[in-house]
Design a protein around this motif. Structure first.
Motif, short mmCIF file in Angstrom:
data_model
loop_
_atom_site.label_atom_id
_atom_site.label_comp_id
_atom_site.label_asym_id
_atom_site.label_seq_id
_atom_site.Cartn_x
_atom_site.Cartn_y
_atom_site.Cartn_z
N MET A 1 -2.28 18.24 7.30
CA MET A 1 -0.91 18.11 6.80
C MET A 1 -0.50 16.63 6.81
O MET A 1 -0.74 15.94 7.80
CB MET A 1 0.02 18.89 7.75
CG MET A 1 1.38 19.21 7.15
SD MET A 1 2.61 19.67 8.40
CE MET A 1 1.91 21.12 9.14
N PRO A 2 0.10 16.11 5.69
CA PRO A 2 0.53 14.71 5.73
C PRO A 2 1.61 14.50 6.78
O PRO A 2 2.39 15.41 7.07
CB PRO A 2 1.06 14.45 4.32
CG PRO A 2 1.26 15.76 3.69
CD PRO A 2 0.46 16.78 4.43
N LYS A 3 1.62 13.30 7.31
CA LYS A 3 2.51 13.07 8.45
C LYS A 3 3.49 11.93 8.18
O LYS A 3 3.12 10.91 7.61
CB LYS A 3 1.62 12.70 9.64
CG LYS A 3 2.36 12.45 10.91
CD LYS A 3 1.38 12.36 12.04
CE LYS A 3 2.06 11.82 13.27
NZ LYS A 3 1.20 11.84 14.42
N MET A 20 12.53 15.78 6.44
CA MET A 20 11.07 15.79 6.27
C MET A 20 10.47 17.09 6.82
O MET A 20 9.56 17.67 6.24
CB MET A 20 10.43 14.61 7.00
CG MET A 20 10.77 13.24 6.42
SD MET A 20 10.23 13.07 4.72
CE MET A 20 11.78 12.95 3.86
N LYS A 23 10.87 19.94 4.55
CA LYS A 23 9.89 19.89 3.45
C LYS A 23 8.51 20.42 3.91
O LYS A 23 7.59 20.48 3.12
CB LYS A 23 9.71 18.44 2.99
CG LYS A 23 10.79 17.93 2.04
CD LYS A 23 10.42 16.49 1.62
CE LYS A 23 11.44 15.79 0.77
NZ LYS A 23 11.67 16.28 -0.54
N HIS A 25 6.65 18.89 6.40
CA HIS A 25 5.78 17.81 6.88
C HIS A 25 5.75 17.75 8.41
O HIS A 25 6.72 18.16 9.07
CB HIS A 25 6.25 16.46 6.35
CG HIS A 25 6.40 16.42 4.86
ND1 HIS A 25 5.51 17.02 4.01
CD2 HIS A 25 7.35 15.85 4.07
CE1 HIS A 25 5.90 16.83 2.75
NE2 HIS A 25 7.01 16.14 2.77
N GLU A 26 4.68 17.18 8.91
CA GLU A 26 4.61 16.91 10.36
C GLU A 26 5.42 15.62 10.61
O GLU A 26 5.22 14.63 9.89
CB GLU A 26 3.14 16.70 10.72
CG GLU A 26 2.90 16.69 12.21
CD GLU A 26 1.44 16.38 12.53
OE1 GLU A 26 0.55 16.65 11.69
OE2 GLU A 26 1.23 15.85 13.63
N SER A 274 -0.02 7.45 10.08
CA SER A 274 0.86 8.34 9.30
C SER A 274 0.74 7.99 7.83
O SER A 274 0.20 6.95 7.46
CB SER A 274 2.32 8.20 9.75
OG SER A 274 2.84 6.97 9.32
N PHE A 490 4.59 10.54 -0.27
CA PHE A 490 3.72 9.89 0.72
C PHE A 490 3.07 8.66 0.09
O PHE A 490 3.37 8.32 -1.06
CB PHE A 490 2.71 10.90 1.26
CG PHE A 490 3.35 11.82 2.27
CD1 PHE A 490 3.68 11.35 3.53
CD2 PHE A 490 3.64 13.14 1.96
CE1 PHE A 490 4.29 12.17 4.46
CE2 PHE A 490 4.25 13.97 2.88
CZ PHE A 490 4.57 13.49 4.14
#
Ligand code: FAD
Length: 492
Positions: A1-3, A20, A23, A25-26, A274, A490
């Motif tokens: 998962m994108p962070k 965030m 949405k 996200h981490e 990140s 991102f």
């Protein structure tokens, strides 16, 4: 998962984290201090509790919006009341005005006690509403730095109405023409200080601010202002946001390529990776400390900073029935006070004093038969003034002024004290020169001279909070997070 990593747990940092997380996200938040909230902090001493920073809550719908976006009922997290009485005003000539949230009542009070009329008040507030209608979508709710913002139909409509925003005269000169009684003009000039500006220099567009207070209302969370932070942190944690306190970020990391991309941050020599970074730190320090190899946008960063504040937190023995939640004791010569702040970079010997007493509503904030006074004056941003001397003189002048107007020796009632000044505001919250609201709005181009909410140089880097677009104060800081959310991507 994108962070995503957020630097700073001020209100805009927390709001960004919530958005965030919603949405999917981490999200990790790194905060230099041991507690969240930044300027929106609280202090306790000798059985008293004080909201250390903001005391006036307007536009609560921007806080509620975060809970609703997460599918939650805000009432399950915090509750607030709409104030019936907005503020009590005290003048040196003995005049006392109470601003009611009921506009007819407020206008009648002004007409009864001053040379101004109900008509003048109505005309003024109508103008305030017009300025809001023309400006809010363009200047407050969208990026000013993206072409597509200007292609919206409502933006174009607003641009055609720009003549109505009163940008080419100062707030003070506009208010002189609105009100026959200069004390009423003074009351409305004060709204320039809501974003740390000078009514004798700032454009009359700032007359939009009373619209927030008189149309939408002035509010107070039932457990005090810090209740906003507690509620938002609870929501953020439920959404899976991880907060790391006592973690001062040292550097923002990005790739070394033609179009750099965010890689993460460095804290205590440790690297945290990140795919996006949102900095809630003052934009000045974001460039000067965290983005050392990126040339700073000098023109934007060198704008005049907003004013700062000197605050005395006094635990007071006894009750003061003349005072309400918000109280203003005006100086006799407002222009002289602002000249002292903006031209001489000092404090006038007769400053306008604001006293907030949250215990008037939140009984637990003070022991019985006592009150928690937050006593604030506007002061210049820190340029190395002799603050110790200025604070000593200011305290003597404030005590003398309030005692005289209330006809009661207040000094003997002060049982405990803490002080916050521009130096400690800077060291505790990372606000350059201790300014409360980022840059001042002392010229008509100020809105265009705030930093954008995204980096044009590094993909995946964003900026939120009171020092960037759309500006300072809780509502605008929350809107900065909303603007990031509109276009967030991102580091691709
Ligand atoms: P800030 O509150 O500025 O927080 C930034 C955070 O970043 C801080 O927690 C700080 O510790 C952290 N940080 C800094 N450096 C680092 C680092 N290197 N690494 C990690 N974390 C870092 N607004 C109103 O709406 N109404 C009012 O009545 C009002 N009155 C005010 C009175 C006072 C005395 C003050 C000080 C402010 C007042 N304001 C008021 C303004 C309002 O408080 C601010 O505009 C708003 O809280 C700013 O929030 P922010 O998100 O920009 O973050």
């Amino acid at each position: 998962m994108p962070k995503a990593i957020i630097i700073g747990a001020g209100i805009a940092g927390i709001a960004s984290a919530i958005r965030m997380a919603i949405k999917g996200h981490e999200v990790d938040v790194f905060e230099a201090s041991s507690k969240p909230g930044g300027k929106l902090a609280e202090i306790t001493m000798n059985g008293f509790r004080f909201d250390a920073g903001p005391s006036l809550f307007t536009m609560p719908q921007y806080v509620d919006e975060l809970f609703k976006l997460a599918g939650k009922d805000p009432k399950n997290y915090f509750d607030y009341i709409k104030l019936k009485e907005v503020c009590r005003y005290f003048y040196e000539d003995g005049l006392r005005l109470t601003a009611s949230s009921d506009l007819d009542k407020f206008a009648m009070e002004i007409a009864k006690k001053t040379a101004s009329t109900t008509n003048e008040v109505e005309r003024y507030l109508k103008k305030s509403k017009t300025i809001y209608e023309v400006t809010h979508r363009v200047f407050l709710e969208r990026s000013l730095h993206k072409l597509k913002s200007y292609l919206h139909w409502d933006t174009l409509k607003s641009i055609f109405r720009f003549g109505q925003i009163d940008a080419f005269r100062t707030q003070a000169s506009a208010n002189k023409s609105f009100f026959k009684d200069e004390r009423v003009a003074q009351l409305f000039n004060r709204y320039a200080t809501y974003n740390g500006s000078d009514p004798y220099q700032a454009p009359a567009t700032l007359n939009v601010i009373p619209h927030f207070e008189y149309h939408y209302g002035a509010f107070l969370p039932k457990n005090g202002m810090y209740g906003i932070i507690k509620a938002l942190i609870k929501l953020a944690e439920e959404l899976g946001v991880k907060f790391h306190y006592n973690q001062k970020v040292e550097e923002i990391l990005y790739s070394d390529e033609h179009k750099p991309k965010i890689r993460g941050i460095k804290v205590n020599e440790k690297i945290y990776k990140s795919d996006a970074v949102i900095s809630n730190l003052d934009i000045w320090f974001t460039y000067k400390r965290l983005l050392k190899n990126i040339p700073p946008p000098k023109k934007l960063l060198n704008q005049e900073r907003s004013s700062s504040a000197l605050i005395f937190y006094w635990g007071m023995d006894g009750n003061y029935s003349d005072l309400g939640l918000h109280n203003i004791f005006f100086t006799e010569d407002y222009q002289k006070e602002f000249n002292a702040i903006w031209k001489d970079k000092t404090i006038s010997n007769d400053p306008t004093v604001y006293i907030n007493i949250s215990a008037k509503h939140v009984r637990g904030d003070a022991p019985s038969d006592s009150e928690n006074w937050f006593v604030m004056i506007n002061v210049p941003a820190n340029n190395g003034q002799n603050w110790d001397l200025l604070i000593k003189e200011a305290k003597a002048n404030i005590v003398e002024k309030i005692s005289r107007i209330l006809n009661r020796n207040i000094e003997k009632d002060i049982i405990c004290e803490q002080i916050l000044d521009p130096r400690s505001i800077e060291s505790r919250t990372g606000s350059y020169q201790g300014s409360l609201y980022g840059n001042s709005s002392n010229n008509q181009f100020a809105a265009f001279l705030r930093h954008s909410n995204f980096s044009s140089k590094i993909a995946g880097l964003y900026f939120c909070g009171g020092s960037v677009h759309p500006g300072g104060g809780i509502p605008l800081a929350l809107l900065s997070a909303k603007i990031i959310d509109q276009d967030f991507k991102f580091n691709t």
